[in-house]
Scaffold this motif. Structure first.
Motif, PDB file in Angstrom:
ATOM      1  N   LEU A  14       8.618   3.829  -4.487  1.00  0.00           N
ATOM      2  CA  LEU A  14       8.031   4.005  -3.163  1.00  0.00           C
ATOM      3  C   LEU A  14       7.430   5.396  -3.126  1.00  0.00           C
ATOM      4  O   LEU A  14       8.125   6.371  -3.407  1.00  0.00           O
ATOM      5  CB  LEU A  14       9.110   3.886  -2.086  1.00  0.00           C
ATOM      6  N   TYR A  15       6.134   5.484  -2.822  1.00  0.00           N
ATOM      7  CA  TYR A  15       5.504   6.804  -2.777  1.00  0.00           C
ATOM      8  C   TYR A  15       4.986   7.105  -1.383  1.00  0.00           C
ATOM      9  O   TYR A  15       4.882   6.218  -0.536  1.00  0.00           O
ATOM     10  CB  TYR A  15       4.387   6.907  -3.824  1.00  0.00           C
ATOM     11  N   ASP A  50       0.807  -1.219   0.000  1.00  0.00           N
ATOM     12  CA  ASP A  50       0.000   0.000   0.000  1.00  0.00           C
ATOM     13  C   ASP A  50       0.844   1.274   0.000  1.00  0.00           C
ATOM     14  O   ASP A  50       0.328   2.364   0.199  1.00  0.00           O
ATOM     15  CB  ASP A  50      -0.990  -0.016   1.178  1.00  0.00           C
ATOM     16  N   GLN A  51       2.189   1.123  -0.237  1.00  0.00           N
ATOM     17  CA  GLN A  51       3.017   2.323  -0.285  1.00  0.00           C
ATOM     18  C   GLN A  51       4.031   2.288  -1.424  1.00  0.00           C
ATOM     19  O   GLN A  51       4.995   3.052  -1.432  1.00  0.00           O
ATOM     20  CB  GLN A  51       3.753   2.520   1.049  1.00  0.00           C
ATOM     21  N   ALA A  52       3.821   1.386  -2.371  1.00  0.00           N
ATOM     22  CA  ALA A  52       4.751   1.303  -3.505  1.00  0.00           C
ATOM     23  C   ALA A  52       4.007   0.793  -4.733  1.00  0.00           C
ATOM     24  O   ALA A  52       2.981   0.126  -4.621  1.00  0.00           O
ATOM     25  CB  ALA A  52       5.914   0.374  -3.172  1.00  0.00           C
ATOM     26  N   LEU A  53       4.517   1.133  -5.895  1.00  0.00           N
ATOM     27  CA  LEU A  53       3.986   0.582  -7.135  1.00  0.00           C
ATOM     28  C   LEU A  53       5.145   0.127  -8.009  1.00  0.00           C
ATOM     29  O   LEU A  53       6.275   0.613  -7.879  1.00  0.00           O
ATOM     30  CB  LEU A  53       3.093   1.590  -7.871  1.00  0.00           C
ATOM     31  N   TRP A  70       5.942  13.454  -4.460  1.00  0.00           N
ATOM     32  CA  TRP A  70       5.228  12.342  -3.832  1.00  0.00           C
ATOM     33  C   TRP A  70       6.066  11.069  -3.802  1.00  0.00           C
ATOM     34  O   TRP A  70       5.684  10.073  -3.218  1.00  0.00           O
ATOM     35  CB  TRP A  70       3.910  12.088  -4.586  1.00  0.00           C
ATOM     36  N   MET A  71       7.223  11.109  -4.467  1.00  0.00           N
ATOM     37  CA  MET A  71       8.067   9.914  -4.532  1.00  0.00           C
ATOM     38  C   MET A  71       9.083   9.908  -3.383  1.00  0.00           C
ATOM     39  O   MET A  71       9.673  10.932  -3.075  1.00  0.00           O
ATOM     40  CB  MET A  71       8.807   9.881  -5.869  1.00  0.00           C
ATOM     41  N   ILE A  72       9.263   8.757  -2.762  1.00  0.00           N
ATOM     42  CA  ILE A  72      10.283   8.624  -1.721  1.00  0.00           C
ATOM     43  C   ILE A  72      11.595   8.173  -2.369  1.00  0.00           C
ATOM     44  O   ILE A  72      12.638   8.764  -2.155  1.00  0.00           O
ATOM     45  CB  ILE A  72       9.832   7.642  -0.624  1.00  0.00           C
ATOM     46  N   TYR A  87      -2.800   5.400  -4.581  1.00  0.00           N
ATOM     47  CA  TYR A  87      -2.201   4.514  -5.583  1.00  0.00           C
ATOM     48  C   TYR A  87      -2.668   4.893  -6.980  1.00  0.00           C
ATOM     49  O   TYR A  87      -1.859   5.014  -7.905  1.00  0.00           O
ATOM     50  CB  TYR A  87      -2.548   3.045  -5.298  1.00  0.00           C
ATOM     51  N   GLU A  88      -3.985   5.087  -7.133  1.00  0.00           N
ATOM     52  CA  GLU A  88      -4.528   5.432  -8.452  1.00  0.00           C
ATOM     53  C   GLU A  88      -3.956   6.759  -8.937  1.00  0.00           C
ATOM     54  O   GLU A  88      -3.635   6.934 -10.110  1.00  0.00           O
ATOM     55  CB  GLU A  88      -6.064   5.515  -8.392  1.00  0.00           C
ATOM     56  N   TRP A  89      -3.843   7.685  -8.018  1.00  0.00           N
ATOM     57  CA  TRP A  89      -3.303   9.008  -8.335  1.00  0.00           C
ATOM     58  C   TRP A  89      -1.853   8.879  -8.815  1.00  0.00           C
ATOM     59  O   TRP A  89      -1.476   9.423  -9.860  1.00  0.00           O
ATOM     60  CB  TRP A  89      -3.391   9.888  -7.093  1.00  0.00           C
TER      61      TRP A  89
END
Lengths: 239, 333
Positions: A57-58, A10-13, A43-45, A77-79
């Motif tokens: 990782l966002y 829930d915190q990466a794509l 928004w990116m880590i 995530y969608e955003w």
């Protein structure tokens, strides 16, 4: 371009550029990474490039704040996914100047205890193994497994060798080895089952440097041969 | 300064982790229980990423060479100051010369000791976290040992109100606790009574129907060979429908991967940056603190959650934590 995007928790794509390991797909991964370097989205880590995927990782909390401004009810995530698709569709001025990093290796002897095994396994002389190893056209596909550890493609299958049955408890840093059809260099001391054929005096990982890893994904590598005296000299010079 | 009189089982300095270098193969590390770490800092007015001490099962013995404000959050490892038991999840004031030690572990696996101003160690790549396998970061890249001397910082703005209130310590006592504490809605997660929520991993559908069922039926036992890198889980072996080579790609804190022997590995704070085993699942971030409080030998079972639901719950949790933070800030002012 045939890409797909998937959540990794829930915190990466993860952006998937294709399943196989080849230079073209890997090049696409690096191009996407270069775009992220250029734009540095807030928004990116961080991102993690691999053979054929790029994982981002966002920060879902930062994005949630952004979404509040827009009227739509969408998940972070969608955003982020939409942002990534937009980013990937933009043409890029990215041009990577290919780096070739020379890695001097002292082959055989006490630092390449498995050179004779690799030679006899492939019915070759030790000299032929060294020659073949030096002649490869190597590409660093990704860094992973350990700090600064390069996944290198391009080794000639003629010198492939299976991993050791009894992994060594400690492999010194700088060791150059073969495992299956891969060759690699150990940046830090670690246990491992690779067949060791030599050692480089170069430091592949230095935590106090701005760029802690000597190698980056996309680098070409050339192995050159040095003798023990040169090894000692380079080792001292580097310290 | 704080002197370490006894090291404990595995005591390290950690913060929120070392981000930005995974592309160089550098693992994130950081607190295994990010929630306890964060609340421990909030309670003192520290920034959320200030370095704390991660204490595992058997705690250290620490002697305070100066007065300090501290908080202890996470698993209950029976903290005591000069022989008197101490409350958790609240700020306390401890006098110079006092000794903090831990007794029999009661609940959970790790606890976090925060100190006003944070523990001061040399930051490596922007983080104070200890990365044991590379001997990097934290206190000399290693676990704390007897004889170590730990420095801590000083807050620019001391929690004045709290300071006045707490500093009126009876001469006979070594410490004083705040009268308030963090509510059970934030702290009761250390009891292991609910399954861990897991969303399907990228290779979930490659597993046999039987294995998919077995995974959610559980339970699995946490192997004793588990460490900060991951929990090895023993139970019904999980199998792929067809053997498949997976190309190495990124994994994260909470990824559950299945090596060829069929026993899953749940990756934790010290996970490698990339992995090549099929990923059956991914623990929802909200349940990572619960995982971190489980001990080797304990049983864990999993229940399914969708990715959407996991993210929604994560955002909700964050809202609640922000509210808690505001509440604490009012108390500290």
């Amino acid at each position: 371009m045939n890409i797909s995007i998937h959540p990794l928790g829930d915190q990466a794509l993860l952006i998937d550029f294709g399943e196989s390991i080849n230079e073209e797909t890997n090049q696409q991964v690096r191009q996407a990474a270069a775009k992220l370097d250029e734009q540095k989205p807030k928004w990116m880590i961080e991102y993690i490039p691999a053979f054929s995927t790029l994982t981002i990782l966002y920060n879902p909390f930062y994005i949630a704040k952004q979404i509040q401004i827009s009227p739509k009810e969408i998940l972070p995530y969608e955003w982020a996914r939409t942002e990534v698709l937009t980013l990937l569709s933009q043409s890029s001025s990215y041009y990577s100047e290919e780096r070739t990093i020379e890695i001097p290796v002292c082959y055989g002897g006490e630092w390449g205890p498995d050179l004779s095994f690799v030679a006899s396994h492939n019915s070759m002389s030790e000299e032929e193994v060294i020659d073949t190893h030096m002649k490869g056209n190597y590409l660093v596909y990704m860094i992973g497994f350990a700090p600064g550890f390069p996944y290198i493609g391009g080794m000639d299958k003629k010198i492939a060798a299976p991993r050791r049955d009894d992994p060594r408890l400690s492999i010194p840093s700088g060791s150059v080895g073969i495992a299956g059809e891969q060759t690699g260099v150990y940046p830090i001391e670690t246990p491992g089952g690779w067949q060791l054929i030599g050692r480089t005096p170069l430091k592949l990982f230095e935590p106090d440097k701005d760029e802690p890893s000597l190698l980056q994904a996309g680098d070409r590598i050339r192995f050159t041969r040095i003798d023990k005296a040169e090894y000692d000299q380079l080792k001292e010079g580097g310290q | 300064m704080i002197s370490v009189l006894k090291s404990g089982l595995m005591t390290t300095i950690q913060d929120t982790g070392r981000y930005g270098y995974q592309k160089d193969g550098v693992i994130v590390s950081g607190a295994m229980d990010p929630l306890a770490h964060r609340i421990a800092n909030l309670l003192l007015g520290n920034s959320a990423d200030a370095a704390t001490m991660e204490i595992t099962l058997m705690g250290p013995v620490l002697e305070f060479q100066e007065d300090a404000f501290i908080a202890i959050c996470g698993g209950n490892l029976t903290p005591m100051i000069d022989g008197d038991s101490v409350s958790m999840w609240k700020p306390l004031y401890i006098k110079k010369g006092s000794e903090l030690r831990f007794g029999q572990p009661k609940k959970g696996f790790r606890t976090y000791l925060s100190i006003a101003g944070g523990f001061q160690v040399r930051k490596v790549m922007g983080s104070s976290s200890t990365y044991l396998r590379a001997n990097m970061g934290g206190f000399d890249g290693r676990t704390l040992e007897k004889g170590d001397q730990l420095r801590f910082g000083h807050l620019d703005s001391q929690p004045q109100h709290l300071k006045e209130q707490l500093k009126t310590v009876d001469k006979a006592l070594s410490f004083k606790e705040a009268s308030w504490f963090v509510g059970p809605e934030f702290t009761n997660y250390t009891k292991n009574d609910q399954p861990i929520r897991v969303m399907p991993g990228r290779e979930f559908d490659l597993f046999t129907e039987q294995s998919k069922e077995d995974f959610f039926n559980g339970p699995f036992q946490i192997d004793s060979k588990s460490d900060r890198m991951g929990y090895r889980l023993n139970g019904t072996a999980l199998n792929l429908e067809n053997k498949k080579d997976i190309v190495s790609e990124a994994v994260t804190f909470g990824t559950i991967q299945v090596p060829p022997d069929g026993n899953p590995i749940l990756l934790l704070a010290d996970h490698q940056t990339t992995g090549g085993y099929p990923k059956i699942g991914q623990v929802a971030s909200i349940d990572l603190p619960r995982i971190a409080q489980m001990r080797p030998g304990e049983s864990v079972s999993f229940s399914p959650i969708t990715h959407e639901e996991a993210q929604r719950l994560l955002l909700e949790k964050e809202k609640n934590l922000k509210q808690l933070q505001r509440g604490i800030e009012t108390k500290l002012r």
